[in-house]
Motif scaffolding. Structure first.
Motif: not given
Lengths: 345, 345
Positions: A57, A61, A209-211, A235, A237, A261-262, A265, A306
């Motif tokens: 990740y 990014s 999620r994400g990082y 995750s 998702a 940012r996540v 969600s 983050e």
């Protein structure tokens, strides 16, 4: 009790890594830029594989570098390994001893790729095979469950990201890591009390999620290794594509959901779990809206950026796994059935 | 009961796919060769993600194509997606509707990559966005738990591998798939009886390796979606790096271990689980040495080539999940909390 003291060693070990390896990391970043690398191909197992998920990740990014997580059996059992033209081949291993991780690096070298070992053992076979070695400087780790070598691997990955981006702000953020982790240690006593709630828990899921997809995996691994709880990471998702069906009223869900940012969600899934499915929530976060949904809230410092939340957010998870191991009456130093170095082919 | 009939539809659906899509697949293979693709970048969720795991091993070993499994949140939540120069960007989705999978394909197109959609919905947004569409021809799937669309996705992946390799033997092997699956159906009654043994099971692990890493994941997902058992999938190598500590005497372990190059590494783990840890084993295999270790052995046809074992080996796992759902008194058609199409960002 080396596990507890190794958790508490982390600020000093990260400081040593920051202080001693920046020059090496900048040199590795120059070599990556010079070679026109198209993608990273990363091999690791267990805790180090979870560090690899963070790299996936973060380098994706911040540095726009796509990553393939290697499937080592393609290198050890199947006849023809993938063609790795223009790949940066990375092996992450605390001990530098696992034959399958070594096989991936050797093949990368054989195919003329740039190779990098991230390891706590700069004299190991893995390190000797690589063009560049990033020594994570974590010192000897005696407990079978990895803690300080995990955060040191994450920091090594974050340092390489900072060097690739050339951002001085990123380096300044990194310097603050040790003191943020010190602040998390103030939760130790309350986490020891919270652990009692889970004395008879035999299964749970862990979301991130994400990082912090990496954090969910590493947290779940500590729970499995130390407390023998079947803790399955997802995750948020992927979790909704089927596995959420497992959640009945009262089912325990652990989540790491810091601001970023996540976050929204993650919050949406936590709301659904709490309001619609009556799940039992433990949440590590620095956002009130997430902490308020939790039966057991674990508060992180408010101001951490983050991209560094995985390095700080895993620490209360390590402490919780440690205290739950004690609450369940198991051995915190030598879990059954596993050894410190696992030599898989 | 559409789930049971959809499982039994698989030979006919795979025959339709083999009969109608070979020309398209050969065309896609020509485009891939013409573009000098360096790696595949694949986005999928849930069952389709498990099909992607098969592609990872198969395209890696037969076609030497390295693969990165995409992390869609890098495309939907983080600012700058990875640079995908020289990647083949693949989206796999039964419905072709998930916004995050679509976002990855759109970005691949935006960056000028070759894009491929593998889908059951050739008129879907995902298909419309891609340079090439491989229509898996599975027909409408009514049960929420995917079965025939999974094996059709695997076959589509295997057909592309055969086309890339130019091997006529591979195409001949593929033609035999429907009749091998028909033979597995003869196990249906005995699997219904075996399922009774697991009526009160609430958790288990599922092991596979190499090509059948995908099978372990898909089997575990069916168990979670349909029977609400917390079934956690592992490669036999990753399992030994920590999670094996969970296994106490009597702990249920499901494994898929057909003959092939990773068989002996699987057998070694199964022996350790049975002899040292007294685990309770259910094994899908066509090797006597593995079947003899199992409390519940499930025998596959002897002569199936290793690369096709995932397409056949998942079928008894689907049947077992179906019968266990009935044994537990749950709804085989509409599991709680999930819908057929999950639209994650």
């Amino acid at each position: 009790m080396s596990l507890h003291s190794e958790i508490f060693e982390q600020p000093a070990r990260l400081e040593a890594l920051l202080g001693s390896q920046r020059t090496t990391v900048e040199e590795i970043a120059r070599a990556i830029r010079a070679r026109g690398v198209a993608f990273a191909f990363l091999a690791a197992r267990g805790t180090s594989d979870n560090a690899g998920r963070y790299a996936n990740y973060l380098w994706g990014s911040f540095n726009r570098l796509p990553m393939a997580l290697a499937t080592p059996s393609l290198f050890t059992y199947y006849q023809q390994p993938p063609l790795l033209k223009d790949a940066l081949v990375v092996g992450i291993s605390q001990s530098g001893m696992s034959p399958d991780i070594l096989a991936v690096l050797e093949e990368g070298r054989h195919q003329g790729c740039l190779t990098l070992a991230i390891t706590n053992a700069p004299g190991s076979p893995l390190a000797k095979c690589a063009d560049y070695v990033l020594d994570i400087q974590a010192g000897p780790e005696m407990a079978v469950a990895a803690t300080k070598t995990y955060t040191a691997e994450l920091l090594a990955i974050a340092m390489l990201s900072a060097a690739l981006s050339g951002s001085e702000q990123a380096w300044r953020d990194l310097q603050l890591l040790p003191q943020w982790i010190e602040r998390v240690f103030s939760l130790d006593e309350s986490l020891a009390l919270s652990a009692q709630r889970y004395r008879y828990m035999s299964q749970c899921v862990v979301l991130g999620r994400g990082y912090n997809y990496a954090t969910a995996f590493e947290w779940a691994l500590k729970l499995k290794e130390l407390t023998y709880v079947e803790a399955e990471p997802y995750s948020s998702a992927d979790f909704q594509h089927g596995p959420i069906a497992m959640v009945a009223s009262g089912f325990p869900v652990f989540a790491v959901a810091p601001q970023g940012r996540v976050f929204h969600s993650m919050l949406e899934v936590l709301r659904r779990l709490r309001d619609d499915l009556s799940a039992d929530l433990l949440v590590i976060s620095n956002e009130d809206t997430a902490l308020e949904l939790a039966h057991v809230p674990v508060r992180l410092p408010a101001e951490i950026p983050e991209w560094l939340t995985p390095i700080i957010g895993i620490v209360p998870a390590q402490l919780l796994a440690y205290h739950l191991t004690q609450a369940k009456g198991y051995d915190t130093e030598k879990p059954r059935s596993i050894r410190k170095v696992t030599e898989t082919q």
